[in-house]
Enzyme design. Sequence first.
Site, PDB file in Angstrom:
ATOM      1  N   CYS A 135     -11.366 -21.365 -18.040  1.00  0.00           N
ATOM      2  CA  CYS A 135     -11.381 -22.706 -18.645  1.00  0.00           C
ATOM      3  C   CYS A 135     -11.948 -23.748 -17.677  1.00  0.00           C
ATOM      4  CB  CYS A 135      -9.989 -23.083 -19.133  1.00  0.00           C
ATOM      5  SG  CYS A 135      -9.931 -24.716 -19.926  1.00  0.00           S
ATOM      6  N   GLU A 205     -13.105 -18.772 -24.732  1.00  0.00           N
ATOM      7  CA  GLU A 205     -13.718 -20.086 -24.531  1.00  0.00           C
ATOM      8  C   GLU A 205     -14.896 -20.265 -25.496  1.00  0.00           C
ATOM      9  OE1 GLU A 205     -13.327 -22.900 -22.736  1.00  0.00           O
ATOM     10  OE2 GLU A 205     -11.381 -22.187 -22.050  1.00  0.00           O
TER      11      GLU A 205
END
Length: 226
Positions: A135, A205
Amino acid sequence: MTFTDDLKKENEDIFQMIFDHPFVQGIGKGELPKEAVEHYIKADFEFLNAFIQVYSLALSKSVNREDMAYFHEQIQFTLYDEVKPHLNFSEYIGVRFEDLQGHPLPPSGDHYIKHMLYHANMGTLAETLGALLPCPWTYLEIGQKLINKYQPTKEHPFYKWMHFYAESGKETEEMRKRLDVLAANSPVDEQNRIKDAFRKSCQLELAFWEMSLTCETWSGELAVIK
């Protein structure tokens, strides 16, 4: 070459797919569907709440005060600093940030947080960091690459968003260093679990950006954009 260098090399394909995603490129161009931005903020607010929970679980696995202080700082950063890019997006769509909080996560976001929470609850501290690292790392690269490609001025609608993440290198570098130390002392089977957690987080993601662009909802539900 460090362990996290290897992780990046092994997952360069997903990093590139993330950067090439239409939502990410739309940030650089300054042109995004407002309903997609709203969907993103709603999901990301809840995602970051879960990120804080994962940091808290990592803190509980820490055995020295240096690690405890690090995870405490990361909790504070996520709680208070990462509001800034959300506010930038909220300004763009003309919706109060407070009105975008407390919404259920779409499937891809729900999958992502449960993936991280699984490793935080069932795995080692190194596995937890492996699940967390994609992230901040992908966002750092997104910010830096978008600035390099589009050279935004202060009048760009997402100037603040891009610069916030482009300047977050300290947080990413610190997490990488900690994972490198832990992985260096881990057996091969644990290193493989870390690699698996990292790649799946990279893939999730990418799914998060797609979820936002398509305003993904659970089967049988209709998207409600206020």
